[in-house]
Design a protein around this motif. Structure first.
Motif, short mmCIF file in Angstrom:
data_model
loop_
_atom_site.label_atom_id
_atom_site.label_comp_id
_atom_site.label_asym_id
_atom_site.label_seq_id
_atom_site.Cartn_x
_atom_site.Cartn_y
_atom_site.Cartn_z
N PHE A 140 -3.98 7.78 -0.58
CA PHE A 140 -3.94 6.50 0.62
C PHE A 140 -4.32 5.55 -0.79
O PHE A 140 -4.40 5.56 -1.98
CB PHE A 140 -5.47 6.69 1.15
N ALA A 141 -3.76 4.12 -0.25
CA ALA A 141 -4.41 2.78 -0.86
C ALA A 141 -4.83 2.14 -0.11
O ALA A 141 -3.71 1.98 1.10
CB ALA A 141 -2.82 2.47 -1.13
N GLU B 113 0.72 -1.33 0.58
CA GLU B 113 0.23 -0.33 0.14
C GLU B 113 0.72 1.42 -0.14
O GLU B 113 0.93 2.61 -0.84
CB GLU B 113 -0.66 0.01 1.16
N ARG B 114 1.72 1.50 0.74
CA ARG B 114 2.75 2.67 1.10
C ARG B 114 3.78 2.20 -0.45
O ARG B 114 3.48 3.45 -0.67
CB ARG B 114 3.69 2.25 2.13
N GLU B 115 3.67 1.88 -1.21
CA GLU B 115 4.16 1.90 -2.82
C GLU B 115 3.90 2.16 -3.53
O GLU B 115 4.21 3.08 -4.52
CB GLU B 115 4.96 0.78 -3.22
N PRO C 136 -1.99 4.14 4.77
CA PRO C 136 -1.01 2.78 3.68
C PRO C 136 -0.06 2.73 4.90
O PRO C 136 0.42 2.91 5.51
CB PRO C 136 -0.35 3.59 2.95
N THR C 137 -0.11 1.02 4.42
CA THR C 137 0.43 0.25 5.48
C THR C 137 1.80 -0.97 4.63
O THR C 137 2.04 -0.64 2.86
CB THR C 137 -0.10 -0.73 6.01
N ARG C 138 1.79 -1.76 5.40
CA ARG C 138 3.02 -2.60 4.56
C ARG C 138 2.32 -3.62 3.67
O ARG C 138 3.18 -4.75 3.70
CB ARG C 138 4.09 -3.19 5.36
N ARG C 139 1.43 -3.90 3.61
CA ARG C 139 0.19 -4.83 3.18
C ARG C 139 0.34 -5.18 1.80
O ARG C 139 0.22 -4.14 1.01
CB ARG C 139 -1.39 -4.75 3.08
#
Length: 394
Positions: free
Chosen positions: A67-68, A43-45, A87-90
């Motif tokens: 956001f993602a 998500e962060r990328e 956003p997370t590392r998901r």
């Protein structure tokens, strides 16, 4: 859905054009990033890629940074605290849904968009997206009818229940389904705090103070503070529906005038999905023999292709109207003559055809049944060369 009547509170056409251009840019950025997503992207990328894309195209500030959300996070399951929205590392996996959301600011204009998609195959996501179409129609019809924002919110909620889904925008801060947007007015330095631009927030807070003094709110929710019709201006509207671990939404600008409402742009990815892509129509046309008539019907006007700005004068001594490259003569005329009739907006029916008194037109209508065009000019599709002035009998 793009006919209007201008009031003193409606942004001028040049400003609407600037907001429309930025909204399209934001959707283009989300679409380009979505096309490049693959398993393992976080998500962060994805959010970072949207930001880089937009800043490379002149975005200087943010209402909120991109956001993602991937997988069950698209339905905001278990969201309780503000940090959960970021956003997370998901990492994205095959078949996983995603939502990309961004709110850029450029030259004082704001866009706030939401782009829903998935990686690989996800039939349930397709079903939710198709059912989301009814919400776009419902919202503009109820706002146009003068219903209170509270009642429109509740009507959307009822439709979600009837469809067998659940309301996910109620999880947003303040349970909002929309918020007012306008030019950012601030002398603060550009800075982002906790994902939000401080200049945009200052503008929103200022609007909140003014609106609350009139017992209104620039935040559209289901509480009594929204028990008033939409105030004229622009609203970023985002119905968000969910089923189990899948959430889908769109977000786009609704323009409200003194006695009308319309979506700022009917040429957006989710609208093209529902109304049929021009590429499909072109593919069918390519297979039809050249001497065989082919008529197609859309539920929204086709995008303007190869348009150039021109002018239309209403009668020999009437006002001169500017028609931008991305707008039809019908839209320009209805701003000053809202009673001007129209129907198909595709150049078939002839309802909006008027007598051409002077000028060289670029006829783009396709009269059905062999009906003659004669001296008629179809306001909904026909145009003129750049800088040309047409005179019509209105």
């Amino acid at each position: 859905m793009s006919h209007t009547k201008v009031t003193e509170n409606t942004p001028p056409q040049a400003e609407l054009d600037a907001f429309r251009e930025l909204q399209r840019l934001a959707y283009q950025a989300a679409g380009d990033v979505a096309a490049g997503l693959e398993p393992g992207v976080t998500e962060r990328e994805a959010a970072r890629r949207i930001r880089v894309h937009l800043e490379a195209h002149g975005v200087q500030d943010w209402f909120h940074t991109p956001f993602a959300w991937f997988g069950d996070r698209t339905a905001f399951r278990g969201f309780r605290a503000p940090p959960q929205y970021f956003p997370t590392r998901r990492a994205l996996e095959e078949g996983m849904p995603f939502i990309l959301d961004c709110a850029p600011v450029r030259d004082g204009c704001v866009a706030d968009i939401g782009y829903s998609g998935y990686l690989g195959d996800n039939p349930l996501h397709d079903r939710l997206m198709d059912d989301l179409r009814a919400h776009r129609r419902l919202i503009v019809e109820r706002v146009r009818a003068g219903d209170t924002l509270q009642d429109v919110y509740r009507a959307v909620d009822a439709l979600i229940r009837d469809q067998g889904y659940d309301n996910r925008h109620r999880v947003y801060p303040g349970r909002v389904i929309a918020h007012r947007v306008g030019r950012v007015r601030s002398r603060l330095p550009r800075a982002v705090v906790a994902g939000f631009g401080i200049r945009s927030l200052q503008t929103l807070v200022g609007d909140l103070v003014v609106e609350r003094a009139h017992h209104r709110s620039p935040l559209w929710a289901d509480g009594d503070v929204s028990a008033h019709p939409a105030t004229p201006g622009m609203w970023a509207v985002e119905p968000h529906i969910g089923f189990r671990d899948i959430g889908v939404k769109f977000e786009e600008i609704l323009v409200v005038t003194g006695d009308d409402a319309y979506w700022l742009d009917d040429d957006l990815p989710h609208v093209r999905r529902w109304d049929g892509p021009p590429a499909l129509i072109g593919a069918v046309r390519a297979r039809v023999p050249a001497d065989t008539p082919l008529f197609t019907e859309r539920f929204a006007p086709a995008p303007i292709v190869g348009g150039a700005p021109f002018e239309v004068r209403l009668g020999h001594d009437g006002p001169v109207l500017s028609v931008p490259a991305g707008e039809t003569a019908l839209e320009a005329v209805r701003r000053v003559r809202p009673e001007t009739p129209y129907s198909c907006r595709q150049g078939f029916c002839g309802t909006c055809r008027v007598r051409l008194l002077a000028g060289v037109p670029d006829h783009r209508d396709r009269p059905t049944g062999g009906s003659p065009r004669g001296e008629g000019f179809a306001l909904c599709v026909s145009r003129a060369r750049e800088g040309e002035r047409l005179v019509v009998d209105l």
